[in-house]
Design a protein around this motif. Sequence first.
Motif, PDB file in Angstrom:
ATOM      1  N   GLN A  94       0.829  -1.210   0.000  1.00  0.00           N
ATOM      2  CA  GLN A  94       0.000   0.000   0.000  1.00  0.00           C
ATOM      3  C   GLN A  94       0.870   1.270   0.000  1.00  0.00           C
ATOM      4  OE1 GLN A  94      -2.270  -1.281   3.430  1.00  0.00           O
ATOM      5  NE2 GLN A  94      -4.147  -1.298   2.230  1.00  0.00           N
ATOM      6  N   HIS A  95       1.987   1.222   0.754  1.00  0.00           N
ATOM      7  CA  HIS A  95       2.897   2.373   0.750  1.00  0.00           C
ATOM      8  C   HIS A  95       3.402   2.670  -0.661  1.00  0.00           C
ATOM      9  CE1 HIS A  95       3.281   2.014   5.178  1.00  0.00           C
ATOM     10  NE2 HIS A  95       3.656   3.272   5.113  1.00  0.00           N
ATOM     11  N   LEU A  96       3.868   1.620  -1.320  1.00  0.00           N
ATOM     12  CA  LEU A  96       4.466   1.817  -2.642  1.00  0.00           C
ATOM     13  C   LEU A  96       3.415   2.226  -3.670  1.00  0.00           C
ATOM     14  CD1 LEU A  96       7.481   1.364  -3.701  1.00  0.00           C
ATOM     15  CD2 LEU A  96       7.021   0.845  -1.331  1.00  0.00           C
ATOM     16  N   GLU A  97       2.203   1.696  -3.536  1.00  0.00           N
ATOM     17  CA  GLU A  97       1.155   2.083  -4.479  1.00  0.00           C
ATOM     18  C   GLU A  97       0.744   3.531  -4.271  1.00  0.00           C
ATOM     19  OE1 GLU A  97      -1.632  -1.088  -4.125  1.00  0.00           O
ATOM     20  OE2 GLU A  97      -0.746  -2.154  -5.823  1.00  0.00           O
ATOM     21  N   LEU A  98       0.694   3.925  -3.008  1.00  0.00           N
ATOM     22  CA  LEU A  98       0.384   5.324  -2.690  1.00  0.00           C
ATOM     23  C   LEU A  98       1.416   6.242  -3.346  1.00  0.00           C
ATOM     24  CD1 LEU A  98      -1.500   7.071  -0.938  1.00  0.00           C
ATOM     25  CD2 LEU A  98       0.091   6.769   0.946  1.00  0.00           C
ATOM     26  N   LEU A  99       2.649   5.848  -3.232  1.00  0.00           N
ATOM     27  CA  LEU A  99       3.754   6.659  -3.754  1.00  0.00           C
ATOM     28  C   LEU A  99       3.752   6.697  -5.283  1.00  0.00           C
ATOM     29  CD1 LEU A  99       6.486   7.957  -2.490  1.00  0.00           C
ATOM     30  CD2 LEU A  99       7.547   5.973  -3.497  1.00  0.00           C
ATOM     31  N   ARG A 101       1.513   5.848  -7.480  1.00  0.00           N
ATOM     32  CA  ARG A 101       0.318   6.326  -8.184  1.00  0.00           C
ATOM     33  C   ARG A 101       0.064   7.805  -7.967  1.00  0.00           C
ATOM     34  NH1 ARG A 101      -2.425   2.249 -10.432  1.00  0.00           N
ATOM     35  NH2 ARG A 101      -1.805   0.164  -9.768  1.00  0.00           N
TER      36      ARG A 101
ATOM     37  N   PRO B 234      -5.791  -5.577   0.878  1.00  0.00           N
ATOM     38  CA  PRO B 234      -4.416  -5.328   0.443  1.00  0.00           C
ATOM     39  C   PRO B 234      -4.311  -4.517  -0.839  1.00  0.00           C
ATOM     40  CG  PRO B 234      -5.001  -7.646   0.186  1.00  0.00           C
ATOM     41  CD  PRO B 234      -6.104  -7.008   0.947  1.00  0.00           C
ATOM     42  N   LEU B 237      -5.279   0.439  -2.444  1.00  0.00           N
ATOM     43  CA  LEU B 237      -4.696   1.632  -3.057  1.00  0.00           C
ATOM     44  C   LEU B 237      -4.262   1.378  -4.508  1.00  0.00           C
ATOM     45  CD1 LEU B 237      -2.646   3.007  -0.028  1.00  0.00           C
ATOM     46  CD2 LEU B 237      -4.821   3.808  -0.888  1.00  0.00           C
ATOM     47  N   SER B 238      -4.652   0.199  -5.031  1.00  0.00           N
ATOM     48  CA  SER B 238      -4.337  -0.097  -6.437  1.00  0.00           C
ATOM     49  C   SER B 238      -5.416   0.539  -7.304  1.00  0.00           C
ATOM     50  CB  SER B 238      -4.356  -1.605  -6.690  1.00  0.00           C
ATOM     51  OG  SER B 238      -3.522  -2.250  -5.778  1.00  0.00           O
ATOM     52  N   GLY B 239      -5.012   1.223  -8.313  1.00  0.00           N
ATOM     53  CA  GLY B 239      -5.990   1.808  -9.225  1.00  0.00           C
ATOM     54  C   GLY B 239      -5.940   3.319  -9.215  1.00  0.00           C
ATOM     55  N   VAL B 242      -5.880   7.643  -6.353  1.00  0.00           N
ATOM     56  CA  VAL B 242      -5.238   7.095  -5.150  1.00  0.00           C
ATOM     57  C   VAL B 242      -5.394   8.024  -3.940  1.00  0.00           C
ATOM     58  CG1 VAL B 242      -2.901   7.995  -5.529  1.00  0.00           C
ATOM     59  CG2 VAL B 242      -3.197   5.819  -4.373  1.00  0.00           C
ATOM     60  N   ARG B 310       5.579  12.815   2.592  1.00  0.00           N
ATOM     61  CA  ARG B 310       6.390  12.559   1.404  1.00  0.00           C
ATOM     62  C   ARG B 310       5.935  11.325   0.626  1.00  0.00           C
ATOM     63  NH1 ARG B 310      10.873  14.775   4.610  1.00  0.00           N
ATOM     64  NH2 ARG B 310      11.567  12.741   5.316  1.00  0.00           N
ATOM     65  N   TRP B 311       5.078  10.514   1.225  1.00  0.00           N
ATOM     66  CA  TRP B 311       4.557   9.345   0.496  1.00  0.00           C
ATOM     67  C   TRP B 311       3.505   9.744  -0.535  1.00  0.00           C
ATOM     68  CZ3 TRP B 311       6.698   4.642   0.581  1.00  0.00           C
ATOM     69  CH2 TRP B 311       7.517   4.316   1.658  1.00  0.00           C
ATOM     70  N   LEU B 312       2.975  10.952  -0.433  1.00  0.00           N
ATOM     71  CA  LEU B 312       1.945  11.394  -1.384  1.00  0.00           C
ATOM     72  C   LEU B 312       2.484  12.498  -2.274  1.00  0.00           C
ATOM     73  CD1 LEU B 312      -0.248  10.400   1.014  1.00  0.00           C
ATOM     74  CD2 LEU B 312      -1.721  11.519  -0.603  1.00  0.00           C
ATOM     75  N   GLY B 313       2.324  12.319  -3.579  1.00  0.00           N
ATOM     76  CA  GLY B 313       2.850  13.298  -4.513  1.00  0.00           C
ATOM     77  C   GLY B 313       1.876  14.404  -4.865  1.00  0.00           C
TER      78      GLY B 313
END
Lengths: 202, 433
Positions: A94-99, A101, B234, B237-239, B242, B310-313
């Motif tokens: 989830q961390h990596l997908e958040l980042l 995407r 799980p 956050l795919s798709g 986000v 920083r995890w969110l752009g």
Amino acid sequence: MGVSANNLGVRAGEDWLFRELDLAVAEGECLALTGSNGSGKSTLLRCLYGTQRPTEGQVRIFGQAPDERVPEFRRLASVLMDDSALFDELSPRQHLELLTRSFPGSPEADQELFATAGLDARMDVPAGKLSAGQRRRLLLLGAIARPHQLLLLDEPERALDAAGREWLVELVRAAKSRGAVVVVASHHLALVEDVADWTVDL
Amino acid sequence: MKTLLRNVILGEWLVGYLMVIGLLCTPFFQTDSWRHTVLGSLPAQPTAGVAVLCLALALGWRSLLRRDFVWLGPARLTWDDFGPGRVRTMNRRLLGGWALRLLVVAYVTAVTAQVHGWRPEFVPVGCALLAVTAALTLLAARRAAPAPVRWAEQAVPLLFAAAPLAVLPAWWGLTAAVTLAALVLVFVPGRSAAASAGRVDLLEGWNSRVLRQVSVAFMDVMALLPPGRPLPFPRSLSGRFVVLRFVLLGVLSRARYLTLTGLLALAVVMLPHVLPATGAVWWLGLGAFFATIPYAAALSELSRVPGLRRWLGCTDMELRVTAVCVLLVITIAWWAVTGFAFGWTLSGLLVSALAAAAVVRTVTKPMLDFDKLGEVAVPGMTVAPVGLIAQLATGLDVLVGGAAVLQFLPMSAITVLAVAGLFGFAVWRRPHE
């Protein structure tokens, strides 16, 4: 020039942590910062990331003054600092997908990426349940998984085992080969010897 | 020791205690003045006492059943933990907390009954309900509870808070049910919460306590917002979208606060009967704000911890707009549910929507800056830290402003525009910019 600094100095109380420091690091090069605890390595990294103003001198990152509050600068620089953190309730996936995407142009966070960090078997475990070393690996993955021109790493070897440190060397080499400027503060001499093009001993 | 006693008995503390006790006693000696303040020209509600009793019992249950007494500091565990003392210490703590809550419940009920009056037929059921619920709360809190039981425990306060909506015989039924539950707990063996807590639980409790103490000491209320819990999705956050997925996940990972939301809704339905001089729009707005703010805790974490941000752009604006859209769903649901009691008015809808924006403004404000106390000399006082008060009120300020507009201006296009302006200001303008 990727990173340049002229006559840089930071004073802590009455003493100078460093002074009259000039830097010039080009794309694809790595600058290693070494020195004992409290010598100013993290402070210099903060100056390069724009979270701390130097007492004197100036810094330029790809021609602009560093300022972490500016979104364009945040996109340019990827960091692993003292304040890097994880969402305890989210998994590595989830961390990596958040980042990936939310940062345009990021590659897909696939199984292979987790495998390189040794996290493929723990992809769906909440970060709060990971060991200190695994959390560190996830933070490192976060630092490299999105496009960046500057990579700042503050003691990235902390909590990593021997295999993790070898992976770290590969990771910095890969960032350099992609043309990023890497600045790493480290006590791990093997890492410094393996990847550094320039070394500043503070 | 003598100096300490002198300070306690004769010093400033005694004066302070006497002042507080005096203030607390004024409802019983200056009842008319209190009635005038609370009721204005409106008639008293003789059922208000029972309503407050039930609500206070619900809140007492909820706070004691968190089992905050289960903690021991690392120093104690390292140097002074070789006998049976830890269980005794925690049980003593439980008893103290229980007695204090009982006192508060009895006091607020007595004050309400004094101001509103009390119908004689409610006295026996009120006393019985207080006694058996107090006993059940103590018996339940001292036992360790597995996860499913904890979920059930969370729902119990809803039962108490809803009781005033029922007729008198139902209250006797509730009293009987509580008595039965207490008897079950007395005779069915169970494990003590204090004795079954391991070192990890004790340290976790201690950490939470330290966090609460530091937050209160530094008035850092946002640190008290609840952390999220992992969810079994799980791929959540795919798709695409986000940021929206992240905000939704933040809400769902705090779904355990749904019972608190329900409790607040029941309280908001009841409180206008206790304090009828205060307009419904205030209860609706403040209720929506406090019911929604736990679900926005993820946004607060992003604002407070740069390493998480920083995890969110995305930009801050994108994040705030997404958050307010999600929170609007919650506050409009709030308006729809409380509308059964208040009616589905436009002013209720507007203030509920404004509460969502106020929550976003609250959770995205920077941490308190004690360099900006903004001390101002006030006649009759020493100095007032106006700057600090302004920082603390950031977020609620727009809600209070909007509620005042809706309360005091007739409903018109200008009123709606004024509220919409406050909404936009709260979302678009970053606090302390």
